[in-house]
Scaffold this active site. Structure first.
Site, PDB file in Angstrom:
ATOM      1  N   PRO A 321       0.828  -1.202   0.000  1.00  0.00           N
ATOM      2  CA  PRO A 321       0.000   0.000   0.000  1.00  0.00           C
ATOM      3  C   PRO A 321       0.868   1.259   0.000  1.00  0.00           C
ATOM      4  CG  PRO A 321       0.158  -0.892   2.216  1.00  0.00           C
ATOM      5  CD  PRO A 321       0.902  -1.845   1.314  1.00  0.00           C
ATOM      6  N   GLY A 322       0.527   2.207  -0.839  1.00  0.00           N
ATOM      7  CA  GLY A 322       1.211   3.502  -0.814  1.00  0.00           C
ATOM      8  C   GLY A 322       0.204   4.554  -0.410  1.00  0.00           C
ATOM      9  N   CYS A 391       0.061  28.601 -16.940  1.00  0.00           N
ATOM     10  CA  CYS A 391      -0.480  29.103 -18.198  1.00  0.00           C
ATOM     11  C   CYS A 391      -1.135  27.970 -18.963  1.00  0.00           C
ATOM     12  CB  CYS A 391       0.629  29.737 -19.015  1.00  0.00           C
ATOM     13  SG  CYS A 391       1.148  31.232 -18.215  1.00  0.00           S
ATOM     14  N   GLU A 392      -2.232  27.501 -18.448  1.00  0.00           N
ATOM     15  CA  GLU A 392      -2.926  26.393 -19.084  1.00  0.00           C
ATOM     16  C   GLU A 392      -4.325  26.322 -18.485  1.00  0.00           C
ATOM     17  OE1 GLU A 392      -0.498  23.123 -19.887  1.00  0.00           O
ATOM     18  OE2 GLU A 392      -2.114  21.665 -19.757  1.00  0.00           O
TER      19      GLU A 392
HETATM   20  N1  LLP Z   1       2.834  -1.802  -5.982  1.00  0.00           N
HETATM   21  C1  LLP Z   1       3.044  -1.614  -7.293  1.00  0.00           C
HETATM   22  C2  LLP Z   1       3.742  -2.641  -8.059  1.00  0.00           C
HETATM   23  C3  LLP Z   1       2.591  -0.450  -7.914  1.00  0.00           C
HETATM   24  O1  LLP Z   1       2.803  -0.279  -9.213  1.00  0.00           O
HETATM   25  C4  LLP Z   1       1.915   0.529  -7.156  1.00  0.00           C
HETATM   26  C5  LLP Z   1       1.443   1.750  -7.773  1.00  0.00           C
HETATM   27  C6  LLP Z   1       1.733   0.302  -5.781  1.00  0.00           C
HETATM   28  C7  LLP Z   1       2.199  -0.883  -5.235  1.00  0.00           C
HETATM   29  C8  LLP Z   1       1.069   1.285  -4.880  1.00  0.00           C
HETATM   30  O2  LLP Z   1      -0.231   1.566  -5.231  1.00  0.00           O
HETATM   31  P1  LLP Z   1      -1.151   2.429  -4.207  1.00  0.00           P
HETATM   32  O3  LLP Z   1      -1.419   1.587  -3.005  1.00  0.00           O
HETATM   33  O4  LLP Z   1      -0.389   3.659  -3.848  1.00  0.00           O
HETATM   34  O5  LLP Z   1      -2.356   2.748  -5.027  1.00  0.00           O
HETATM   35  N2  LLP Z   1      -0.026   8.153  -9.989  1.00  0.00           N
HETATM   36  C9  LLP Z   1      -1.262   7.404  -9.831  1.00  0.00           C
HETATM   37  C10 LLP Z   1      -1.026   6.090  -9.162  1.00  0.00           C
HETATM   38  C11 LLP Z   1      -0.011   5.235  -9.870  1.00  0.00           C
HETATM   39  C12 LLP Z   1       0.268   3.987  -9.096  1.00  0.00           C
HETATM   40  C13 LLP Z   1       1.383   3.245  -9.675  1.00  0.00           C
HETATM   41  N3  LLP Z   1       1.682   2.045  -8.972  1.00  0.00           N
HETATM   42  C14 LLP Z   1      -2.225   8.250  -9.031  1.00  0.00           C
HETATM   43  O6  LLP Z   1      -1.915   9.383  -8.706  1.00  0.00           O
HETATM   44  O7  LLP Z   1      -3.342   7.830  -8.747  1.00  0.00           O
END
Ligand code: LLP
Length: 463
Positions: A321-322, A391-392
């Protein structure tokens, strides 16, 4: 900035503009705990405080815009994930959501592991003392230099993403007389319920090796033959901002199916399975995320059940989880610069940041909420759009929101749930300087990532 209310302006639309407006909230001053960091409250003067520090003080000491991150909330959420999964599983925080050395130290202290996906993230993790064996290294095109650094540092696992990489990592490890622990990332054909650009397990995309057509089985065959690799498990990540657990259910079913095929073909039971990240958070009051203990219970049950029916030993589970850890713990603090009512449409509220500090609205059509935080107001709700200074015309931070009709330049407003994928995706578009990350904790604030300066910009521009 002022604690006093401003005179009301003529900007209250009777008819709601097009967009995602529902009825205005009953109380514009209320702060929904679902979307705000846990220590957020209003003080007796109506000024918002977080970690015991009020936003007027934060703006004065650190300037705006700024990401304000609640350390206690971050630690609580990290710990909740750790506790929910227990000693028989591993939680890898996905550093791409937001990574800094302070965050690495908290994760280390709270017993979490770390997922990195570039040499830069790996360097940050190592420099803050994360033990290498607690780091997983991801990416669909890791460079040779990155792989060498990861192998030399002794990372706990490299997640292999292509046939070329299987050979590359094996070769690099073998050249050093090492056996690198690896997982193979597979795509399971699940389309998670999320925006197309952040869904990753359907097959028409760049990540992973498809289960379909036997490609993943072939990747396993090759990895098992190479002396430089110790294949410890299979990895699957199905997408982002997911609320519905059924995608994980299908993914687990298919990954366990592969584990069974591997056992049948090679007589090997791989000891680990990683189900990735992607668990959703509340960006607005309409979102209803699950608690870590519910997620842990659901995932553990799914994997256990699938393994029992395949007569496999249940592998050690890991998750990544991120967003679900860092997302809700921060808000972006902005100062209102201009307020532009458009008759019969809505009021455009321009802040001192924008798409350079939060690209998610422009990129994914993401929804956010917003509140006036430097004071309370009893003015009528005004349909508003919070926009940046770039500027967008697509430079929108919060597309459809209500703010009090007496909003005026100098007011501070804050956008909650910006802890994930905002600072980490920030840019210098228009040579706007990236905001600092300010950590608040027990009445104190401190900068953990400083604001960029014009000197920083000019240092990179070598003429
Ligand atoms: N593990 C892998 C292999 C991943 O590719 C990702 C996210 C995570 C874990 C973590 O995912 P999370 O729990 O944070 O959803 N920039 C996009 C999200 C891209 C996520 C890429 N990979 C946004 O702002 O929603």
């Amino acid at each position: 900035m002022s604690r006093s209310a401003h005179p009301a302006g003529p900007r209250h639309a009777d008819v709601l503009p097009e967009g995602h407006y529902s009825a205005p909230p009953a109380d514009l001053n209320a702060l929904d705990p679902k979307v705000w960091a846990r220590t957020v409250a209003r003080d007796d003067d109506g000024v918002v405080t977080v970690g015991g520090v009020d936003v007027l003080t934060l703006a004065e000491q650190h300037g705006t815009p700024a990401y304000i991150l609640d350390e206690a909330d971050f630690r609580d959420r990290a710990r909740a994930w750790r506790t929910a999964f227990g000693a028989d599983a591993d939680v890898f925080y996905a550093g791409k959501a937001f990574l800094s050395r302070a965050v690495v130290r908290w994760l280390h202290e709270e017993g979490l592991n770390l997922d990195v996906c570039s040499g830069g993230e790996l360097a940050t993790a190592l420099s803050a003392g994360m033990p290498a064996d607690r780091i997983a290294f991801h990416g669909n095109n890791k460079s040779t230099v990155e792989i060498e650094r990861a192998v030399d540092a002794g990372v706990g696992r490299i997640v292999l993403d292509s046939f070329q990489e299987i050979v590359r990592v094996a070769h690099i490890a073998q050249s050093r007389g090492k056996r690198q622990r690896v997982q193979i990332r597979v795509t399971v054909g699940v389309e998670a319920h999320t925006h197309e650009f952040i869904a990753t397990a359907h097959e028409d995309q760049k990540f992973g090796i498809p289960l379909a057509g036997g490609q993943a089985a072939e990747a396993v065959r090759r990895a098992l033959q190479l002396d430089g690799l110790e294949l410890i498990g299979i990895h699957s990540h199905i997408g982002s901002q997911i609320f519905d657990m059924s995608g994980f259910e299908v993914a687990a079913h298919r990954v366990v199916g592969l584990l069974k095929d591997i056992r049948d073909e090679h007589g090997v039971e791989l000891p680990e399975i990683d189900l990735g990240g992607g668990l959703g958070i509340a960006y607005t009051s309409d979102d209803d995320p699950r608690e870590p203990h519910e997620i842990a219970k659901a995932l553990t049950e799914i994997v256990t059940r699938e393994c029992e029916s395949a007569r496999l030993r249940t592998p050690r589970i890991s998750v990544e989880p991120g967003r679900a850890i860092v997302g809700p713990t921060a808000f972006t603090l902005y100062e209102v610069g201009t307020v532009k009512p458009l008759d019969g449409l809505r009021t455009y509220v321009s802040v001192d940041g924008g798409m350079s500090d939060n690209i998610r609205t422009a990129l994914y059509d993401a929804e956010y909420s917003v509140a006036l935080v430097s004071r309370v107001s009893d003015a009528a709700p005004m349909p508003a759009r919070v926009v940046g200074k770039h500027c967008e015309s697509g430079d929108i931070v919060v597309k459809d929101a209500f703010l009090p009709a007496d909003l005026a330049p100098g007011d501070l407003i804050a956008v909650p749930a910006t802890g994930a994928y905002c600072r980490s995706m920030a840019s210098n578009y228009n040579h706007v300087l990236r905001p600092p990350v300010v950590v608040v904790h027990e009445g104190e604030s401190r900068v953990v990532v400083r604001r960029e300066t014009e000197e920083d910009l000019l240092r990179l521009d070598v003429g």
